[in-house]
Design an enzyme around this catalytic site. Sequence first.
Site, PDB file in Angstrom:
ATOM      1  N   CYS A 173     -30.931  50.437  57.820  1.00 51.50           N
ATOM      2  CA  CYS A 173     -30.390  49.526  56.810  1.00 51.50           C
ATOM      3  C   CYS A 173     -29.670  48.359  57.477  1.00 51.50           C
ATOM      4  CB  CYS A 173     -29.448  50.281  55.875  1.00 51.50           C
ATOM      5  SG  CYS A 173     -28.836  49.278  54.489  1.00 51.50           S
ATOM      6  N   CYS A 214     -27.185  57.237  51.068  1.00 48.95           N
ATOM      7  CA  CYS A 214     -26.901  56.565  49.791  1.00 48.95           C
ATOM      8  C   CYS A 214     -27.989  56.771  48.752  1.00 48.95           C
ATOM      9  CB  CYS A 214     -26.652  55.071  50.019  1.00 48.95           C
ATOM     10  SG  CYS A 214     -28.100  54.125  50.546  1.00 48.95           S
TER      11      CYS A 214
END
Length: 368
Positions: free
Chosen positions: A101, A199
């Site tokens: 990410c 997440c």
Amino acid sequence: MKVLAAMSGGVDSAVAAARAVDAGHEVVGVHLALSRQPGTLRTGARGCCTIEDSMDAQRVAGQLGIPYYVWDFSERFKADVVDDFIAEYTAGRTPNPCMRCNERIKFAALLDKAIALGFDAVATGHYATISTDAAGNRELHRAASWAKDQSYVLGVLTAEQLAHAMFPLGATPSKAEVRAEAAERGFLLHAKPDSHDICFIPDGDTRGWLADKVGAEPGAILDRSGAVLGTHEGAAAFTVGQRKGLNIGFPADDGKPRFVLEVRPKTNEVVVGPREALAIAEIAGERYSWAGLAPTEVEFACEVQIRAHADPVPATARVLDGEVVVTPDEPLDGVAPGQTAVIYVGTRVLGQFTIDRTVSAVPVAAGA
């Protein structure tokens, strides 16, 4: 400078944005929408990027008096992070989605868009510092507080990305100080719990999530000699170093617990053995990058860190034939292909590589 503040909706990014404003920069806040179907509310301290997080970030931006936008990066996030995570596990590796990410979303897609729009830098709430050497080259270093240091997950940054990165919290002694500052500024999120786990798997059930995405086929659990000890319901759910969930049904000859030593996706097999067989004498990878200037020596002393919260280990690194090879002074424990190894020289992050192969410190003959 014109600064784009990445605002996750958490206390760290809120204070980082506030400090950028205090420093006199022209700041614009942006929240990244990374899911097409975000949860409305967070579940305890799990997950992030929910509608609630977006609203928290917007509230802070309003208090700071800065423009605020939500950018939809969900398609890019799915392709570069979620799909990559699935592919790596399917291949028998253990990926770190936070690294991907940072590499592909926050400091590639976001930074590229920010520069295209005329911004000079992207500010985030990461705990790390950037310094400049005598020749003007930027270097990534650990945060002032090693307990909160996040330089490991930033090890993927390149020299070009460091030139446009800003970490206002890097010199802060503790997270408690950041929360206190948020409270003084009147931010309602000052006591908001930190997010943890992956997440996009907010309930923390990685095994169940993977089974739903890639399916699960029964396969064999083997010892190091190849003897079948039992069966499993899907190799992709296992990772090197795992102890729980093996369900073999009978103890090892020495009565000690078994650990996952290898995952073989092509044959759908899981290899288990004693803890001492997790000792790794060498790690290597072809997918590497340098956080600033590349090393000038072919072989050099360093420290290597293989997990975000692991201790750095003294080692020797070599760059040879398109591969980084690291030999720790003492064997590493439970290293899995797919993990990221970050190389440090002192407090400086020199670079990183994805571990493609490992060399065991314990031969098979020492015990299956």
